[in-house]
Design an enzyme around this catalytic site. Structure first.
Site, PDB file in Angstrom:
ATOM      1  N   HIS A 188       0.435  -1.406  -0.128  1.00  0.00           N
ATOM      2  CA  HIS A 188       0.104   0.476   0.044  1.00  0.00           C
ATOM      3  C   HIS A 188       0.455   1.791  -0.229  1.00  0.00           C
ATOM      4  CE1 HIS A 188      -4.285  -1.877   2.080  1.00  0.00           C
ATOM      5  NE2 HIS A 188      -3.299  -2.461   0.849  1.00  0.00           N
TER       6      HIS A 188
ATOM      7  N   GLU B  15       0.934   4.412   1.715  1.00  0.00           N
ATOM      8  CA  GLU B  15       1.119   4.318   2.565  1.00  0.00           C
ATOM      9  C   GLU B  15       2.318   3.699   3.553  1.00  0.00           C
ATOM     10  OE1 GLU B  15      -2.972   4.916   3.494  1.00  0.00           O
ATOM     11  OE2 GLU B  15      -1.959   3.420   2.008  1.00  0.00           O
TER      12      GLU B  15
ATOM     13  N   CYS C 214      -6.589   2.800   5.297  1.00  0.00           N
ATOM     14  CA  CYS C 214      -7.216   1.638   5.290  1.00  0.00           C
ATOM     15  C   CYS C 214      -6.768   0.666   6.698  1.00  0.00           C
ATOM     16  CB  CYS C 214      -7.182   0.118   4.340  1.00  0.00           C
ATOM     17  SG  CYS C 214      -5.792  -0.773   4.717  1.00  0.00           S
TER      18      CYS C 214
ATOM     19  N   CYS D 174      -3.182   0.410   7.108  1.00  0.00           N
ATOM     20  CA  CYS D 174      -2.389   1.064   6.522  1.00  0.00           C
ATOM     21  C   CYS D 174      -2.103   2.219   8.644  1.00  0.00           C
ATOM     22  CB  CYS D 174      -2.600   2.259   5.965  1.00  0.00           C
ATOM     23  SG  CYS D 174      -2.289   0.777   4.585  1.00  0.00           S
TER      24      CYS D 174
END
Length: 158
Positions: free
Chosen positions: A52, A54, A82, A85
């Site tokens: 991801h 992040e 999410c 993260c």
């Protein structure tokens, strides 16, 4: 630089992800006014659920700074983080999260849940809606294109 300028940096990474066929999310970590980490979604490219934007920006910031405590970092991300993260943000002690588009399906900074309000040992500040329209637009374009591709696969004669 302003929040909008840093978010434009994150948006440029989201556009690169879009070009790769990835969900277009970008993130930048900023320490004392300097970008120390960048990330974009690469889950499909790398075949890895952890890739991801992040997580990648936090990872690069830790390597750049030589430590895991990002207590002076602001994290700019085009989509609300999410749960995974948000957990990484809490654990790395990110000072502030600034995001563009809300995520009603997985957003964990206030939309679906708010992990930052739970009694963890760290509570990042949150600023939402920075360049929200641009951040939402690239996501909408991506998912419209994905739906069109699926439709063409299901009905090749159309």
């Amino acid at each position: 630089m302003t929040d909008e300028e840093y978010m434009r940096e994150a948006l440029s990474l989201a556009k690169k992800a879009f070009e790769l066929g990835e969900v277009p999310v970008g993130a930048v970590a900023v320490w004392d006014g300097k970008i120390v980490g960048r990330g974009m979604n690469l889950r499909e490219t790398d075949k890895n659920a952890l890739r991801h934007a992040e997580i990648m920006a936090i990872d690069e910031a830790c390597k750049t700074l030589g430590g895991w405590r990002l207590w002076k970092c602001d994290l700019y991300v085009t989509l609300e983080p999410c749960p995974m993260c948000a957990g990484a943000i809490i654990n790395s002690r990110v000072k502030r999260v600034i995001y563009g588009a809300s995520d009603p399906k997985a957003g964990s900074c206030g939309s679906l849940a708010n992990l930052f309000e739970m009694p963890y040992n760290h509570k990042p500040e949150v600023t939402k809606g920075v360049l929200e329209e641009e951040c939402s637009e690239i996501l909408s374009r991506f998912f419209a294109r994905l739906r069109e591709k699926r439709k063409q696969k299901e009905n090749p004669s159309e």
